[in-house]
Design an enzyme around this catalytic site. Structure first.
Site, PDB file in Angstrom:
ATOM      1  N   GLU A 186     -11.326  -0.143  -9.690  1.00 22.03           N
ATOM      2  CA  GLU A 186     -12.375  -0.435  -8.701  1.00 22.03           C
ATOM      3  C   GLU A 186     -13.630   0.363  -8.979  1.00 22.03           C
ATOM      4  OE1 GLU A 186     -11.264  -0.699  -4.606  1.00 22.03           O
ATOM      5  OE2 GLU A 186     -13.313  -0.470  -3.878  1.00 22.03           O
ATOM      6  N   SER A 242       0.852  -1.198   0.000  1.00 19.76           N
ATOM      7  CA  SER A 242       0.000   0.000   0.000  1.00 19.76           C
ATOM      8  C   SER A 242       0.884   1.244   0.000  1.00 19.76           C
ATOM      9  CB  SER A 242      -0.881   0.002   1.246  1.00 19.76           C
ATOM     10  OG  SER A 242      -0.071   0.193   2.400  1.00 19.76           O
ATOM     11  N   ASN A 300      -8.059 -10.228  -1.319  1.00 13.76           N
ATOM     12  CA  ASN A 300      -7.112  -9.388  -0.563  1.00 13.76           C
ATOM     13  C   ASN A 300      -7.213  -9.630   0.938  1.00 13.76           C
ATOM     14  OD1 ASN A 300      -6.637  -8.213  -3.031  1.00 13.76           O
ATOM     15  ND2 ASN A 300      -6.887  -6.123  -2.310  1.00 13.76           N
ATOM     16  N   ASP A 356      -5.258  -8.613   4.593  1.00 12.72           N
ATOM     17  CA  ASP A 356      -4.263  -7.891   5.393  1.00 12.72           C
ATOM     18  C   ASP A 356      -4.580  -8.004   6.880  1.00 12.72           C
ATOM     19  OD1 ASP A 356      -2.232  -6.305   6.282  1.00 12.72           O
ATOM     20  OD2 ASP A 356      -3.037  -4.420   5.553  1.00 12.72           O
ATOM     21  N   SER A 357      -5.797  -7.689   7.274  1.00  8.00           N
ATOM     22  CA  SER A 357      -6.133  -7.671   8.710  1.00  8.00           C
ATOM     23  C   SER A 357      -5.841  -9.013   9.379  1.00  8.00           C
ATOM     24  CB  SER A 357      -7.603  -7.307   8.912  1.00  8.00           C
ATOM     25  OG  SER A 357      -7.840  -5.999   8.448  1.00  8.00           O
ATOM     26  N   ASP A 389      -1.222  -1.750  -3.938  1.00  9.09           N
ATOM     27  CA  ASP A 389      -2.582  -1.851  -3.398  1.00  9.09           C
ATOM     28  C   ASP A 389      -3.152  -0.439  -3.210  1.00  9.09           C
ATOM     29  OD1 ASP A 389      -4.776  -3.163  -2.260  1.00  9.09           O
ATOM     30  OD2 ASP A 389      -3.930  -3.070  -0.236  1.00  9.09           O
ATOM     31  N   SER A 415     -10.644 -10.385   4.875  1.00  9.54           N
ATOM     32  CA  SER A 415     -10.154 -11.122   6.047  1.00  9.54           C
ATOM     33  C   SER A 415     -11.328 -11.781   6.763  1.00  9.54           C
ATOM     34  CB  SER A 415      -9.421 -10.176   7.004  1.00  9.54           C
ATOM     35  OG  SER A 415      -8.102  -9.963   6.557  1.00  9.54           O
ATOM     36  N   ASP A 464      -7.074   3.199  -7.523  1.00  4.12           N
ATOM     37  CA  ASP A 464      -8.341   3.198  -6.798  1.00  4.12           C
ATOM     38  C   ASP A 464      -9.059   4.533  -6.991  1.00  4.12           C
ATOM     39  OD1 ASP A 464     -10.445   3.083  -5.098  1.00  4.12           O
ATOM     40  OD2 ASP A 464      -9.301   2.501  -3.320  1.00  4.12           O
TER      41      ASP A 464
HETATM   42  P1  13P Z   1      -8.790  -6.764   5.081  1.00  8.02           P
HETATM   43  O1  13P Z   1      -8.755  -5.552   5.949  1.00  8.02           O
HETATM   44  O2  13P Z   1     -10.124  -7.459   5.172  1.00  8.02           O
HETATM   45  O3  13P Z   1      -7.659  -7.692   5.329  1.00  8.02           O
HETATM   46  O4  13P Z   1      -8.647  -6.267   3.555  1.00  8.02           O
HETATM   47  C1  13P Z   1      -7.387  -6.016   3.000  1.00  8.02           C
HETATM   48  C2  13P Z   1      -7.472  -5.336   1.673  1.00  8.02           C
HETATM   49  O5  13P Z   1      -8.493  -5.227   1.042  1.00  8.02           O
HETATM   50  C3  13P Z   1      -6.223  -4.783   1.144  1.00  8.02           C
HETATM   51  O6  13P Z   1      -6.427  -4.098  -0.054  1.00  8.02           O
HETATM   52  O1  G3H Z   2      -6.797  -2.065   2.279  1.00 10.28           O
HETATM   53  C1  G3H Z   2      -5.859  -1.624   2.907  1.00 10.28           C
HETATM   54  C2  G3H Z   2      -4.786  -2.514   3.407  1.00 10.28           C
HETATM   55  O2  G3H Z   2      -5.192  -3.200   4.559  1.00 10.28           O
HETATM   56  C3  G3H Z   2      -3.533  -1.732   3.613  1.00 10.28           C
HETATM   57  O3  G3H Z   2      -3.624  -0.970   4.769  1.00 10.28           O
HETATM   58  O4  G3H Z   2      -3.079   1.289   3.918  1.00 10.28           O
HETATM   59  O5  G3H Z   2      -2.857   0.732   6.373  1.00 10.28           O
HETATM   60  O6  G3H Z   2      -1.243  -0.201   4.703  1.00 10.28           O
HETATM   61  P1  G3H Z   2      -2.642   0.307   4.958  1.00 10.28           P
HETATM   62 ZN    ZN Z   3      -8.351  -3.103  -0.112  1.00 15.54          ZN
END
Ligand code: 13P
Ligand code: G3H
Ligand code: ZN
Length: 313
Positions: free
Chosen positions: A134, A50, A256, A258-259, A82, A216, A104
């Protein structure tokens, strides 16, 4: 093996009824945990960065970490931007070695979104890089932008053909009820996704890869570890894994996550520090954090994405 774009990955995923995991990376342990899991299960993988990750770790460090993972695993890996916020960030990642970018424009008007996405596609394709756009707006937090549930909006299927045709994007992220962060639904609320929208989009865009952000599932196990070892975390609710698996069998080719990595990593550190209060060597507490990342990714590959062994095909 060199970095790959998402093009061939998505063609195979669409035909095979599975999805590729796109996992966010911010440091070495996260890159290693993800790619070691993918290596063990022979899974193709997308490592995504990101704007916030680039700010935290710096572009060059992240690119070199991913290059090291390529040497270490010999897997098909795509390096993806991202939530690219603007043309300049996308251009910087394309010039700086990424194989895929997301622009985005989901917060813009339809026409403005088309204009900026088309500009990124023209530059990216001239440099052999794939582009994700998107349509529709997810709720939740990403990079300090907090979208309230009231401001979120589902993707309108009647817009997708025009968007894809006029921009030339290679994949499209849509909003069907997933959201960013660990608190996707309120306690007691039943998680639901708009599979009718996904199905309609799939009909209007045959053989076209769809992306799910905010996917997630929020493992109760890691939430409880964080709570048990001193973390102040409300009960969190994510997207049920069976729903994601169903989406991966449909047109969704990229999921995707991340969380779930953040929770697993934090749980590993919290548990270690609490049970070993005298330790202060980062290698000691980052080892369980990295192991947790590996376990989560293996679990996703097997139970959500369905892409085990797909790196060999
Ligand atoms: P989560 O917060 O559900 O992991 O989504 C991550 C995401 O969409 C990153 O682009
Ligand atoms: O969708 C976002 C991702 O979880 C990345 O998060 O922008 O805090 O790195 P961030
Ligand atoms: Zn995202």
């Amino acid at each position: 093996m060199a970095l790959v774009t998402t093009k061939e990955m998505f063609e195979k995923a669409y035909a095979g009824g599975y999805a590729i995991g796109a996992f966010n990376v911010n440091n070495m342990e996260i890159v290693q945990g993800i790619t070691e899991a993918a290596k063990e299960l022979n899974a193709p993988i997308i490592l995504q960065v990101s704007a916030g990750a680039r700010k935290y770790a710096k572009h060059a460090y992240l690119v070199k970490l991913v290059e090291a993972a390529l040497i270490d695993t010999d897997l098909p890996i795509a390096l993806h931007l991202d939530h690219g916020p603007d043309f300049e960030t996308c251009k910087s990642c394309i010039d700086g070695g990424f194989s895929s970018v997301m622009i985005d424009g989901s917060h813009l008007s339809f026409e403005e979104n088309i204009a900026v996405t088309k500009k990124v596609v023209e530059y990216a394709h001239a440099h052999g890089v794939t582009v994700e756009g998107e349509l529709g707006r997810l709720a939740g937090i990403e990079d300090d932008v907090n979208v309230n549930a009231e401001d979120a909006s589902y993707t309108r299927p009647d817009e997708v053909e025009e968007f894809v045709t006029r921009t030339g994007v290679d994949s499209l992220a849509i909003a069907i009820g997933t959201s960013h962060g660990a608190f996707k639904f309120k306690p007691g609320q039943k998680p639901q996704l708009r599979f009718d929208i996904l199905e309609e989009v799939g009909k209007r865009l045959p053989n076209f890869p769809i992306v799910l952000h905010g996917a997630s599932s929020v493992s109760q196990e890691y939430v409880e570890i964080i709570q048990k070892f001193g973390g102040k975390l409300d009960d969190a609710i994510g997207i049920p894994e069976d729903m994601l698996r169903q989406a991966a069998k449909m047109a969704v080719c990229k999921i995707n996550i991340d969380s779930d990595l953040r929770l697993a990593f934090t749980a590993g550190i919290r548990e270690y520090m609490f049970t070993n209060p005298g330790h202060f060597d980062p290698r000691q507490y980052l080892t369980p954090a990295r192991n947790n990342i590996k376990e989560v990714v293996k679990h996703k590959i097997r139970n959500v994405l369905g892409c085990e062994g797909a790196a060999l095909k």
